[in-house]
Design an enzyme around this catalytic site. Structure first.
Site, mmCIF file in Angstrom:
data_model
loop_
_atom_site.group_PDB
_atom_site.id
_atom_site.type_symbol
_atom_site.label_atom_id
_atom_site.label_comp_id
_atom_site.label_asym_id
_atom_site.label_seq_id
_atom_site.Cartn_x
_atom_site.Cartn_y
_atom_site.Cartn_z
ATOM 1 N N ARG A 51 127.098 40.974 -69.292
ATOM 2 C CA ARG A 51 126.834 40.938 -67.850
ATOM 3 C C ARG A 51 125.520 41.642 -67.550
ATOM 4 O O ARG A 51 124.913 42.247 -68.434
ATOM 5 C CB ARG A 51 127.997 41.579 -67.067
ATOM 6 C CG ARG A 51 128.334 42.961 -67.608
ATOM 7 C CD ARG A 51 128.798 43.917 -66.607
ATOM 8 N NE ARG A 51 127.794 44.235 -65.613
ATOM 9 C CZ ARG A 51 126.756 45.038 -65.832
ATOM 10 N NH1 ARG A 51 126.544 45.593 -67.017
ATOM 11 N NH2 ARG A 51 125.887 45.279 -64.861
ATOM 12 N N GLY A 52 125.107 41.584 -66.259
ATOM 13 C CA GLY A 52 123.807 42.134 -65.869
ATOM 14 C C GLY A 52 122.800 40.984 -65.913
ATOM 15 O O GLY A 52 122.726 40.270 -66.920
ATOM 16 N N ALA A 53 122.052 40.818 -64.823
ATOM 17 C CA ALA A 53 121.237 39.604 -64.669
ATOM 18 C C ALA A 53 120.294 39.324 -65.848
ATOM 19 O O ALA A 53 120.352 38.233 -66.443
ATOM 20 C CB ALA A 53 120.477 39.676 -63.346
ATOM 21 N N ARG A 85 127.849 31.702 -64.070
ATOM 22 C CA ARG A 85 127.792 32.639 -62.936
ATOM 23 C C ARG A 85 126.675 32.151 -62.005
ATOM 24 O O ARG A 85 125.561 31.886 -62.457
ATOM 25 C CB ARG A 85 127.524 34.075 -63.420
ATOM 26 C CG ARG A 85 128.667 34.590 -64.309
ATOM 27 C CD ARG A 85 128.642 36.080 -64.473
ATOM 28 N NE ARG A 85 129.005 36.760 -63.242
ATOM 29 C CZ ARG A 85 128.872 38.076 -63.081
ATOM 30 N NH1 ARG A 85 128.372 38.825 -64.054
ATOM 31 N NH2 ARG A 85 129.221 38.647 -61.944
ATOM 32 N N ASP A 222 120.100 40.732 -58.640
ATOM 33 C CA ASP A 222 120.511 39.505 -59.348
ATOM 34 C C ASP A 222 119.678 38.318 -58.918
ATOM 35 O O ASP A 222 119.553 37.339 -59.658
ATOM 36 C CB ASP A 222 121.997 39.236 -59.128
ATOM 37 C CG ASP A 222 122.805 40.203 -59.990
ATOM 38 O OD1 ASP A 222 122.928 41.377 -59.589
ATOM 39 O OD2 ASP A 222 123.246 39.787 -61.075
ATOM 40 N N ASN A 232 122.407 41.736 -54.833
ATOM 41 C CA ASN A 232 122.811 42.646 -55.930
ATOM 42 C C ASN A 232 124.308 42.930 -55.769
ATOM 43 O O ASN A 232 124.951 42.453 -54.823
ATOM 44 C CB ASN A 232 121.971 43.932 -55.903
ATOM 45 C CG ASN A 232 122.155 44.753 -57.168
ATOM 46 O OD1 ASN A 232 122.034 44.223 -58.265
ATOM 47 N ND2 ASN A 232 122.480 46.025 -57.038
#
Ligand code: MRU
Length: 338
Positions: A51-53, A85, A222, A232
Site C-alpha cells: 500500500r501507499g501511492a 485501487r 494519493d 489523501n
C-alpha cells in the site's frame, strides 16, 4: 530501508517473482511475501499487503512485467491491475510507464521506474527538511515512509532527512483509523529510524494545535489535481482545517508522479470506499501472536468507509516534490511539471 540489519525495499523483483514486505503484518511480524501470478499481485494491492501511492505504482509496474513474462494477455493484465485501487494515480502512472509488448522491455522499464521513485522520495526529503529546524514538532497522518514510497517515503522522508541532519524533530503520529497505518506502520518506522514520537488519536490534532503543541503538518498524497486539491488518507482534511484555524502550516509531500494534470480539481477524484468491516472491527494479535479481527461496533450497525478525503488547495501552504516546493495553483503546478 534497514530492518534487523538487512536492507529492503517495500517491493522488488527477484528472478521472475515479485517480493514485498507484507504490510498487513507489521508491526507484529516482519515477513517477506511473494507474488508469482497476476492475481497474487492484484490481491496484495487490494488487501493492502502492499500500500501507499508510490509503492503501489511500482508494484503494478512489476505486476505487468510478471504478466508479460508468463505470457498473459497484457491488455487484460493492465485492466486488472488498474482496477485494484481507484484513488492513487501512481498506480496508473506505473502501468503507463511500462506498458508495451516485449517482456524484457517491460521489466527494464519497471526497474527504471522503481529507481526513479526511490530517487524522487529521497529528493523530497532533502527539499522538505529545510522546513524543519531543531526540535520542530510535526504532525503526520497515515503512513508515508519506507513502506509507502519505496525506500524513503514522502512526508516521512522529510522527517527522516531532518533526523539524519541532527535536527531531532518530534513527531505526532496520527493513528489513522480504520486501518491504523499511523500506529502500526509509521510508529514502527519512526522507532526504527530513532525519531522521537508519540501516537495520538486522529481527533486529537485540533486540541494539540490550540495549545500550541504542533508547529507543522506534513502528509502525503494519493492524487493531486491540476489546481492543487489533494486526495489523501481519510482524516487529512480534518487536520488541514484544524491547521488553518490555528495558523499551523500544512504541507503535502509527494513525487511528481502523484500530480495528475488530467484531473482538474478535487471534485473529479474518485474516492475509494472500502468494506464496512474495516470500520466495524479492529485487527491485532492475540497472546499467541495470531492475527485476529475483533468486532467493536454494535451488531446492528453498518458503516461508511471512505478511504480518502480531499483537502482543498487553499488549505495547503505548499507541495514538496523531488524538484522543490511548489505553490498549489494551476499555474505554479503546470510550470513545476514542465
Ligand atoms: O490506503 P493507503 O494506506 O494506501 O493510503 C496511503 C496514504 O493515504 C498515504 O498518505 C499516501 O499514499 C501517500 S504517502 C506515500
Amino acid at each position: 530501508m534497514r530492518v534487523n540489519g538487512e536492507q529492503y525495499r517495500a517491493v522488488w523483483w527477484d528472478n521472475g517473482v515479485v517480493k514485498y514486505v507484507d504490510q498487513r503484518l507489521i508491526p507484529y511480524r516482519f515477513e517477506v511475501a511473494e507474488a508469482r501470478t497476476l492475481d497474487e499481485v492484484a490481491d496484495a494491492i487490494v488487501t493492502m499487503g502492499v500500500r501507499g501511492a508510490p509503492t503501489i505504482g511500482v508494484m503494478a509496474a512489476y505486476g505487468l512485467a510478471l504478466a508479460a513474462e508468463r505470457g498473459d494477455n497484457l491488455a487484460n493484465a493492465y485492466k486488472v491491475l488498474a482496477e485494484t485501487r481507484p484513488t492513487a494515480v501512481n498506480l496508473k502512472v506505473g502501468l503507463d510507464r511500462v506498458m508495451g509488448d516485449d517482456a524484457e522491455q517491460i521489466l527494464a522499464a519497471a526497474k527504471e521506474f522503481d529507481e526513479s521513485e526511490v530517487a524522487a522520495a529521497e529528493a523530497i526529503g532533502e527539499h522538505g527538511s529545510k522546513l524543519i529546524s531543531s526540535g520542530t514538532r510535526v504532525l503526520t497522518h497515515c503512513n508515508t515512509g519506507w513502506l509507502a514510497a519505496q525506500d524513503w517515503g514522502t512526508a516521512a522522508s522529510v522527517i527522516f532527512k531532518a533526523q539524519r541532519a541532527d535536527k531531532s524533530p518530534f513527531v505526532f503520529v496520527s493513528e489513522t483509523r480504520p486501518r491504523l497505518q499511523g500506529s502500526r506502520l509509521t510508529a514502527w518506522e519512526m522507532t526504527n529510524e530513532g525519531v522521537d514520537h508519540v501516537v495520538i488519536a486522529d481527533g486529537s490534532s485540533a486540541m494539540l494545535m490550540s495549545r500550541g503543541e504542533i508547529d507543522l503538518v506534513i502528509t502525503g498524497a494519493d492524487r493531486i489535481a491540476a489546481n492543487g486539491d489533494t486526495a489523501n488518507k481519510i482524516g487529512t482534511y480534518a487536520h488541514a482545517l484544524a491547521a488553518k484555524a490555528h495558523g499551523v502550516p500544512f504541507y503535502i509531500a509527494a513525487p511528481k508522479s502523484t500530480i495528475d494534470l488530467g484531473t482538474p480539481t478535487g471534485r473529479d477524484i474518485e474516492i475509494e470506499e472500502r468494506d464496512e468491516n474495516e470500520v466495524l472491527s479492529v485487527r491485532g494479535v492475540d497472546e499467541s501472536g495470531n492475527l485476529q479481527t475483533i468486532r467493536i461496533a454494535s451488531s446492528g450497525s453498518g458503516a461508511r468507509n471512505l478511504a480518502f478525503d480531499v483537502t482543498p488547495a487553499e488549505l495547503i501552504a505548499g507541495i514538496i516534490t523531488e524538484s522543490g516546493i511548489v505553490e498549489p495553483s494551476v499555474k505554479a503546478i503546470s510550470a513545476h511539471l514542465a
